[in-house]
Write a protein that holds these residues in place. Sequence first.
Motif, mmCIF file in Angstrom:
data_model
loop_
_atom_site.group_PDB
_atom_site.id
_atom_site.type_symbol
_atom_site.label_atom_id
_atom_site.label_comp_id
_atom_site.label_asym_id
_atom_site.label_seq_id
_atom_site.Cartn_x
_atom_site.Cartn_y
_atom_site.Cartn_z
ATOM 1 N N UNK A 173 -4.557 5.343 17.572
ATOM 2 C CA UNK A 173 -3.520 4.973 16.469
ATOM 3 C C UNK A 173 -4.217 4.753 15.291
ATOM 4 N N UNK A 174 -3.561 3.663 14.241
ATOM 5 C CA UNK A 174 -4.291 3.425 12.746
ATOM 6 C C UNK A 174 -3.309 2.349 12.542
ATOM 7 N N UNK A 175 -3.665 1.266 11.966
ATOM 8 C CA UNK A 175 -3.855 0.531 10.955
ATOM 9 C C UNK A 175 -2.348 0.732 10.989
ATOM 10 N N UNK A 176 -1.176 -0.453 11.061
ATOM 11 C CA UNK A 176 0.367 -0.759 10.238
ATOM 12 C C UNK A 176 0.075 0.159 9.562
ATOM 13 N N UNK A 177 -0.472 0.567 7.775
ATOM 14 C CA UNK A 177 -0.589 1.600 6.994
ATOM 15 C C UNK A 177 -1.631 1.664 6.491
ATOM 16 N N UNK A 178 -2.327 2.814 6.611
ATOM 17 C CA UNK A 178 -3.134 3.501 5.972
ATOM 18 C C UNK A 178 -2.713 4.299 4.799
ATOM 19 N N UNK A 179 -2.708 4.271 3.245
ATOM 20 C CA UNK A 179 -2.022 5.352 2.790
ATOM 21 C C UNK A 179 -2.444 5.799 1.889
ATOM 22 N N UNK A 180 -2.691 7.651 2.015
ATOM 23 C CA UNK A 180 -3.236 8.106 1.081
ATOM 24 C C UNK A 180 -2.194 8.049 -0.808
ATOM 25 N N UNK A 181 -2.901 7.720 -2.106
ATOM 26 C CA UNK A 181 -2.852 7.687 -2.546
ATOM 27 C C UNK A 181 -3.311 8.402 -3.676
ATOM 28 N N UNK A 182 -2.925 9.931 -4.376
ATOM 29 C CA UNK A 182 -3.542 10.712 -4.954
ATOM 30 C C UNK A 182 -2.596 10.330 -6.054
ATOM 31 N N UNK A 183 -3.681 10.578 -6.833
ATOM 32 C CA UNK A 183 -2.260 10.265 -8.562
ATOM 33 C C UNK A 183 -3.442 10.737 -9.476
ATOM 34 N N UNK A 184 -2.364 10.865 -11.096
ATOM 35 C CA UNK A 184 -2.518 11.577 -12.435
ATOM 36 C C UNK A 184 -2.615 10.699 -13.498
ATOM 37 N N UNK A 193 -13.302 7.342 5.796
ATOM 38 C CA UNK A 193 -12.114 7.026 5.298
ATOM 39 C C UNK A 193 -11.302 7.473 6.830
ATOM 40 N N UNK A 194 -11.641 8.318 7.554
ATOM 41 C CA UNK A 194 -11.140 9.017 9.101
ATOM 42 C C UNK A 194 -11.664 7.695 9.716
ATOM 43 N N UNK A 195 -12.283 7.064 9.787
ATOM 44 C CA UNK A 195 -12.976 6.060 10.659
ATOM 45 C C UNK A 195 -12.134 4.515 10.555
ATOM 46 N N UNK A 196 -11.764 4.659 9.528
ATOM 47 C CA UNK A 196 -10.937 3.827 8.982
ATOM 48 C C UNK A 196 -9.640 3.284 9.758
ATOM 49 N N UNK A 197 -9.156 4.775 10.583
ATOM 50 C CA UNK A 197 -8.055 4.370 11.540
ATOM 51 C C UNK A 197 -8.369 4.210 12.721
ATOM 52 N N UNK A 201 -4.568 -2.801 14.180
ATOM 53 C CA UNK A 201 -4.424 -4.234 13.567
ATOM 54 C C UNK A 201 -3.110 -4.770 12.388
ATOM 55 N N UNK A 202 -2.903 -5.782 11.667
ATOM 56 C CA UNK A 202 -2.076 -6.012 11.034
ATOM 57 C C UNK A 202 -2.713 -5.484 9.994
ATOM 58 N N UNK A 203 -2.705 -4.593 9.600
ATOM 59 C CA UNK A 203 -3.758 -4.419 8.168
ATOM 60 C C UNK A 203 -2.884 -3.530 6.929
ATOM 61 N N UNK A 204 -2.533 -3.477 6.631
ATOM 62 C CA UNK A 204 -2.401 -2.239 5.357
ATOM 63 C C UNK A 204 -2.909 -2.488 4.494
ATOM 64 N N UNK A 205 -3.875 -0.911 4.163
ATOM 65 C CA UNK A 205 -4.911 -0.171 3.059
ATOM 66 C C UNK A 205 -3.868 0.857 2.477
ATOM 67 N N UNK A 251 -7.741 12.375 6.220
ATOM 68 C CA UNK A 251 -7.635 10.866 6.752
ATOM 69 C C UNK A 251 -6.704 10.223 6.593
ATOM 70 N N UNK A 252 -5.321 10.603 6.013
ATOM 71 C CA UNK A 252 -4.745 9.421 5.795
ATOM 72 C C UNK A 252 -2.990 9.481 6.693
ATOM 73 N N UNK A 253 -2.870 8.635 7.564
ATOM 74 C CA UNK A 253 -1.708 8.945 8.493
ATOM 75 C C UNK A 253 -0.830 9.781 7.219
ATOM 76 N N UNK A 254 -0.678 8.434 6.162
ATOM 77 C CA UNK A 254 0.717 8.705 5.065
ATOM 78 C C UNK A 254 0.023 8.974 3.447
#
Length: 310
Positions: A4-15, A116-120, A126-130, A150-153
């Motif tokens: 299971x993961x937080x409500x959302x744990x989102x990786x954001x690879x930006x340029x 990053x893996x253990x954040x999940x 929990x109702x936390x979005x990262x 390490x990020x589900x999304x």
Amino acid sequence: MSEPAPRAHVGFPYRGVAEYVSGTLAFLHTALDAGNPVLVAVPSAKLEILRDCLGSYAERVRFTDLTVAGRNPGRILPGVLLAFADEFPGRPTAIVVEPLWPGRSPLEYPACVAHEALVNLAFAGRDVTLLCPCDAANLDPHMVSDAHRTHPELLLRGERRPSPAYGDPRQTAASFHPPLPAPPPHAATMRYDAVHDLAGLRSFVTGHAATAGLKPERCDTLADVVSELAGGTLTHTDGPGAVSVWPERDLVVCQLRDSGQFTDPLAGLVPPTVRRGAGALLAAHLHCDLVRVHARPGAATIRLHMAVPD
């Protein structure tokens, strides 16, 4: 089946700055418009960019310079993220956190990925979005690939989508805690097997740390942490332990090795439990500049790093 993961744990690879600002501000405005508590924990330069772009909204955001508060990646979960979320029990919270940035050392990198893996696990249910920005233009490609693991999304081109590379966070974190190399030949080592050894152990640590250039108050902090960890060894294991101290470039390194083991991947990263050494290991993460742990049945190695000032 994945954990299971937080409500959302989102990786954001930006340029580039434009994509960074666009993606991050959209996330922040959504949370602020919903009235949710918001934390921005990023390196100082990015923090100032976001503060300026938020304008009057910035008054409703908690800002934390992660180059200070998160110098030790193992401090980010207990000292920054969980500390913030626990202030608002029962309320949805939103966090922007960037634990990895160009300039992180090779020593720190495995701890960043394990974090990053253990954040999940730490925020499971929990109702936390990262949202976790990742500088894809300036980090090595393998680092960006690890963010996919390490990020589900992922947030890609303005859209959130599942990450095909996301794996079991326990296994991913464990893969970044490999066996540690042996202390160098010049390391000083002391064995201990009784409580009355702890006073001598403190003197041993402070003396060698001071010789390596650590300031007196930091020597005392290191000795406090080592004493707590060694005391845990004597309380919860049958065998003796050993402490080694040595200088390494701009660091003082102190290693404890004993016959215990850590079975909980979150030991030392969340509030203490009854598990052996959890409180002492948490203190190590909060007070040292880097902590690396390797455990196998019948043996545990904890390596503490303290930076020596210029």
